[in-house]
Design a protein around this motif. Sequence first.
Motif, short mmCIF file in Angstrom:
data_model
loop_
_atom_site.label_atom_id
_atom_site.label_comp_id
_atom_site.label_asym_id
_atom_site.label_seq_id
_atom_site.Cartn_x
_atom_site.Cartn_y
_atom_site.Cartn_z
N UNK A 120 -28.34 94.37 77.41
CA UNK A 120 -28.77 95.41 76.78
C UNK A 120 -29.84 95.10 75.65
N UNK A 121 -29.40 94.00 74.87
CA UNK A 121 -30.32 93.47 73.92
C UNK A 121 -31.60 93.09 74.47
N UNK A 122 -31.62 92.48 75.44
CA UNK A 122 -32.85 91.93 76.23
C UNK A 122 -33.70 93.23 76.60
N UNK A 123 -33.08 94.17 76.88
CA UNK A 123 -33.74 95.43 77.39
C UNK A 123 -34.48 96.10 76.29
N UNK A 124 -33.77 95.85 75.11
CA UNK A 124 -34.07 96.77 73.73
C UNK A 124 -35.55 95.79 73.60
N UNK A 125 -35.51 94.66 73.48
CA UNK A 125 -36.35 93.71 73.02
C UNK A 125 -37.69 93.94 73.89
N UNK A 126 -37.34 94.00 75.29
CA UNK A 126 -38.65 94.33 76.18
C UNK A 126 -39.23 95.77 75.88
N UNK A 127 -38.33 96.92 75.52
CA UNK A 127 -38.60 98.11 75.37
C UNK A 127 -39.49 98.31 74.11
N UNK A 128 -39.15 97.66 73.06
CA UNK A 128 -39.81 97.50 71.91
C UNK A 128 -41.15 97.07 71.85
N UNK A 129 -41.27 95.98 72.87
CA UNK A 129 -42.70 95.03 73.01
C UNK A 129 -43.40 96.15 73.57
N UNK A 130 -43.03 96.80 74.67
CA UNK A 130 -43.89 97.72 75.79
C UNK A 130 -44.35 98.97 74.86
N UNK A 131 -43.40 99.47 74.09
CA UNK A 131 -43.72 100.54 73.15
C UNK A 131 -44.67 100.04 72.15
N UNK A 132 -44.61 98.92 71.47
CA UNK A 132 -45.61 98.40 70.75
C UNK A 132 -46.98 98.35 71.30
N UNK A 133 -47.01 97.92 72.41
CA UNK A 133 -48.29 97.41 73.13
C UNK A 133 -48.91 98.70 73.38
N UNK A 134 -48.12 99.80 74.08
CA UNK A 134 -48.72 101.20 74.42
C UNK A 134 -49.11 101.73 72.84
N UNK A 135 -48.22 101.51 71.72
CA UNK A 135 -48.83 102.18 70.57
C UNK A 135 -50.26 101.74 70.32
N UNK A 136 -50.36 100.42 70.34
CA UNK A 136 -51.64 99.80 70.02
C UNK A 136 -52.93 100.04 70.82
N UNK A 137 -52.42 100.21 72.12
CA UNK A 137 -53.74 100.76 72.93
C UNK A 137 -53.96 102.08 72.74
N UNK A 138 -53.08 103.14 72.51
CA UNK A 138 -53.52 104.33 72.28
C UNK A 138 -54.30 104.42 71.17
N UNK A 139 -53.87 103.92 69.77
CA UNK A 139 -54.66 103.86 68.68
C UNK A 139 -55.92 103.24 68.87
N UNK A 140 -56.29 102.34 69.79
CA UNK A 140 -57.54 101.98 70.02
C UNK A 140 -58.28 102.98 70.77
N UNK A 141 -57.66 103.65 71.69
CA UNK A 141 -58.36 104.40 72.37
C UNK A 141 -58.82 105.84 71.48
N UNK A 142 -58.01 106.07 70.81
CA UNK A 142 -58.20 106.97 69.87
C UNK A 142 -59.36 106.85 68.98
N UNK A 143 -59.61 105.61 68.55
CA UNK A 143 -60.65 105.29 67.82
C UNK A 143 -62.01 105.09 68.48
N UNK A 144 -61.84 104.63 69.80
CA UNK A 144 -63.08 104.83 70.79
C UNK A 144 -63.56 106.22 70.74
N UNK A 145 -62.70 107.01 71.21
CA UNK A 145 -63.15 108.40 71.38
C UNK A 145 -63.51 109.01 70.05
#
Length: 205
Positions: free
Chosen positions: A127-152
Motif C-alpha cells: 500500500x505504501x509503494x502504491x501511494x508513492x507511485x500514485x504521488x509521483x504519477x499525480x505530480x508528473x501529471x500536475x507539472x505537464x498540465x501546468x506546462x500545457x496551460x502555459x503554452x496555451x
Amino acid sequence: VEDSPCNSEKDLNKKKVCLELQVEKCSKSISNLNGQLNYLSGQISLNELNVTKTINRIDELENEIASISAKIDRLETSLSTVINVLISRIIATYKIGNGEQLSMLLSSQSFGNFMVRAKYIRVVQEHDKKLLFQMQETKNNYVEQKEERERKRKEQAELKVRLSQEKVTLASNKKQKEVILESTKNNNVQYQKQLEEAKKEQEQI
C-alpha cells in the motif's frame, strides 16, 4: 476629369485618332478603377475571414485553459491528499519500526497467526509503494498540465496581438476602399460619358 481634348481638333483624321486614343484611355481608366475596387473587396473579405478565425481560436483557447485550470485544481487536491496519507503512513511506520514488526511476527502464537501477521505487513508495504507511485504519477501529471496551460496562454497572447494587427489592416483596407469609391464615383461616370461621346463621334466621322 477634363472635357475631351479632341473637341478642339479640326483635322478629321487627327480627330479620329484622338478619339480612338480617348476611347482606349477611358476604357483603361474604368478598368483600373474597377480592378482596384475588386482587389480591395477581396482583401477585405480575406481580412474578415482571418479576424473571425483568430477570434474563434482565442475563444477555443479560453475554454481549453479553463478546462486545464479545473484539472490542475483537482490534481492539487489529489496530490495534497496522497501526501497527507503518505506522511501519516511514514510516521506510523517510523513509530512501529522494523524491530517491532519482527517482534510482532515472532510473538505469533501459532503458524496460522504468523502467516496472518506476515500478510498484513506485506499488504501495508504494498500500500505504501502504491501511494508513492500514485504521488509521483499525480505530480508528473500536475507539472505537464501546468506546462500545457502555459503554452496555451502564450499562444492566446500571440493571437491577441495578431488579432489587433488584423483589425488595423481590415480598417485600413475599408478606409482605402471608401476613399477610392468617393474619389472615383464621379470620375467613373465622367469616363463612361466621355467614352460614349467619343464612340458616337467616331461613328459620325
